[in-house]
Design a protein around this motif. Sequence first.
Motif, PDB file in Angstrom:
ATOM      1  N   GLU A 204     -37.964   3.637 -67.829  1.00  0.00           N
ATOM      2  CA  GLU A 204     -39.425   3.760 -67.740  1.00  0.00           C
ATOM      3  C   GLU A 204     -39.855   3.825 -66.282  1.00  0.00           C
ATOM      4  OE1 GLU A 204     -41.394   0.656 -69.846  1.00  0.00           O
ATOM      5  OE2 GLU A 204     -40.124   0.831 -71.622  1.00  0.00           O
ATOM      6  N   GLN A 205     -40.513   4.899 -65.921  1.00  0.00           N
ATOM      7  CA  GLN A 205     -40.968   5.035 -64.541  1.00  0.00           C
ATOM      8  C   GLN A 205     -41.982   3.967 -64.166  1.00  0.00           C
ATOM      9  OE1 GLN A 205     -41.987   8.899 -63.129  1.00  0.00           O
ATOM     10  NE2 GLN A 205     -40.043   9.806 -63.760  1.00  0.00           N
ATOM     11  N   GLY A 206     -42.653   3.414 -65.168  1.00  0.00           N
ATOM     12  CA  GLY A 206     -43.609   2.348 -64.888  1.00  0.00           C
ATOM     13  C   GLY A 206     -42.960   1.119 -64.269  1.00  0.00           C
ATOM     14  N   ASN A 207     -41.683   0.883 -64.600  1.00  0.00           N
ATOM     15  CA  ASN A 207     -40.979  -0.248 -64.000  1.00  0.00           C
ATOM     16  C   ASN A 207     -40.733  -0.032 -62.513  1.00  0.00           C
ATOM     17  OD1 ASN A 207     -40.629  -1.960 -66.322  1.00  0.00           O
ATOM     18  ND2 ASN A 207     -39.140  -0.476 -67.092  1.00  0.00           N
ATOM     19  N   ILE A 208     -40.506   1.226 -62.121  1.00  0.00           N
ATOM     20  CA  ILE A 208     -40.380   1.544 -60.701  1.00  0.00           C
ATOM     21  C   ILE A 208     -41.737   1.411 -60.020  1.00  0.00           C
ATOM     22  CG2 ILE A 208     -39.725   3.308 -59.023  1.00  0.00           C
ATOM     23  CD1 ILE A 208     -37.888   4.509 -61.155  1.00  0.00           C
ATOM     24  N   ALA A 209     -42.765   1.973 -60.637  1.00  0.00           N
ATOM     25  CA  ALA A 209     -44.101   1.937 -60.043  1.00  0.00           C
ATOM     26  C   ALA A 209     -44.587   0.503 -59.836  1.00  0.00           C
ATOM     27  CB  ALA A 209     -45.081   2.707 -60.928  1.00  0.00           C
ATOM     28  N   GLN A 210     -44.321  -0.362 -60.808  1.00  0.00           N
ATOM     29  CA  GLN A 210     -44.749  -1.757 -60.698  1.00  0.00           C
ATOM     30  C   GLN A 210     -44.130  -2.416 -59.480  1.00  0.00           C
ATOM     31  OE1 GLN A 210     -43.261  -4.417 -63.708  1.00  0.00           O
ATOM     32  NE2 GLN A 210     -44.913  -5.907 -63.401  1.00  0.00           N
ATOM     33  N   ALA A 211     -42.838  -2.196 -59.274  1.00  0.00           N
ATOM     34  CA  ALA A 211     -42.158  -2.808 -58.131  1.00  0.00           C
ATOM     35  C   ALA A 211     -42.597  -2.165 -56.819  1.00  0.00           C
ATOM     36  CB  ALA A 211     -40.652  -2.683 -58.294  1.00  0.00           C
ATOM     37  N   GLN A 212     -42.714  -0.845 -56.814  1.00  0.00           N
ATOM     38  CA  GLN A 212     -43.024  -0.125 -55.575  1.00  0.00           C
ATOM     39  C   GLN A 212     -44.361  -0.555 -54.985  1.00  0.00           C
ATOM     40  OE1 GLN A 212     -42.350   4.088 -55.875  1.00  0.00           O
ATOM     41  NE2 GLN A 212     -43.431   4.547 -53.976  1.00  0.00           N
ATOM     42  N   LYS A 213     -45.320  -0.874 -55.836  1.00  0.00           N
ATOM     43  CA  LYS A 213     -46.626  -1.316 -55.344  1.00  0.00           C
ATOM     44  C   LYS A 213     -46.546  -2.653 -54.606  1.00  0.00           C
ATOM     45  CE  LYS A 213     -48.687  -0.980 -59.343  1.00  0.00           C
ATOM     46  NZ  LYS A 213     -49.729  -1.014 -60.413  1.00  0.00           N
ATOM     47  N   LEU A 214     -45.458  -3.414 -54.862  1.00  0.00           N
ATOM     48  CA  LEU A 214     -45.320  -4.748 -54.287  1.00  0.00           C
ATOM     49  C   LEU A 214     -44.398  -4.795 -53.078  1.00  0.00           C
ATOM     50  CD1 LEU A 214     -44.921  -6.696 -57.667  1.00  0.00           C
ATOM     51  CD2 LEU A 214     -46.998  -6.496 -56.277  1.00  0.00           C
ATOM     52  N   TYR A 215     -43.745  -3.676 -52.754  1.00  0.00           N
ATOM     53  CA  TYR A 215     -42.781  -3.672 -51.657  1.00  0.00           C
ATOM     54  C   TYR A 215     -43.452  -4.047 -50.337  1.00  0.00           C
ATOM     55  CZ  TYR A 215     -39.490  -1.099 -54.675  1.00  0.00           C
ATOM     56  OH  TYR A 215     -38.650  -0.713 -55.694  1.00  0.00           O
ATOM     57  N   GLY A 216     -42.699  -4.764 -49.524  1.00  0.00           N
ATOM     58  CA  GLY A 216     -43.185  -5.147 -48.205  1.00  0.00           C
ATOM     59  C   GLY A 216     -42.121  -5.961 -47.494  1.00  0.00           C
ATOM     60  N   ALA A 217     -42.521  -6.618 -46.415  1.00  0.00           N
ATOM     61  CA  ALA A 217     -41.585  -7.417 -45.634  1.00  0.00           C
ATOM     62  C   ALA A 217     -41.113  -8.629 -46.438  1.00  0.00           C
ATOM     63  CB  ALA A 217     -42.247  -7.864 -44.335  1.00  0.00           C
ATOM     64  N   THR A 218     -39.885  -9.060 -46.177  1.00  0.00           N
ATOM     65  CA  THR A 218     -39.310 -10.230 -46.830  1.00  0.00           C
ATOM     66  C   THR A 218     -38.805 -11.203 -45.762  1.00  0.00           C
ATOM     67  OG1 THR A 218     -37.099  -9.251 -46.927  1.00  0.00           O
ATOM     68  CG2 THR A 218     -38.563  -8.844 -48.799  1.00  0.00           C
TER      69      THR A 218
END
Length: 276
Positions: A204-218
Amino acid sequence: MGNRDHAVLNLNERFSYNGRTIAWGSMGHGDPLVLVHGFPWSSQAWRAIAPWLAKTHRVYFFDMLGTGLSEKPANQNVSESVQSDLLGALIGHWNLRRPQVIAHDFGGLAALRGHFVHGIEYGKLHLINAVAMLPSGSPFYAHVANHEPAFAGLPDYAHEALFRAYIQAAAHHCLREEAIQIYFKPWSGAEGKAAFYRQIAHAEQGNIAQAQKLYGATDFDIHLTWGMRDTFIPPEQGRALYDLINANSFTPISDASHLVHEDDPAALLGALLQHI
């Protein structure tokens, strides 16, 4: 290391996840290091890598739900969201605190979702040609999703021919028969064949989209390694991911495609050992 056959990993342990059986194993001693495979491979993708990492670390490996030696349920979701939940459950089962994680392909998405969606903390994260950003998928994936029962009903010879063509497309060099058989065996027979197309249909591409919106520094280092001849997930997408998650390094492997483990395992190991 490059051309000889490698002993298969021993997955002699079992973990119950939502009533389903997950196969896993470990080797070595030291700080924990978790290996996460992609699709349509299994933990055996790490068979040339894990023994070397185990010289200094306790290395854990497992087969995702519906893959390898793990249970292949006909009536359960095996999408990326489930696989990231499974990773978190296993890290908890092993009582690991901030393990280093090495993840390839869809395993990369499971690891990224594990942190950015579920809050799992890592010591370091090493991503190899990871599924991580949109656009993702292929016309083949879309076609299988629309006609899953028809694909699951293919004659065995047609299924094996399709599988061989698919995994060879992920490699730059001609795959050895030993490797093809290791990867194909879990997807053979009526159960394995159905499980193969189920994994594709449940993506499901939605699973990628959900994570991608949250990407940032760790607060932990992230290192990327990329086979530069990858036609599944081109290097340009890897470079974009590097920027999006503020990664600490990007190591190109020039003579490898998506399945770096088979194309150039020595170069992959060298890239990992730079940062482990």
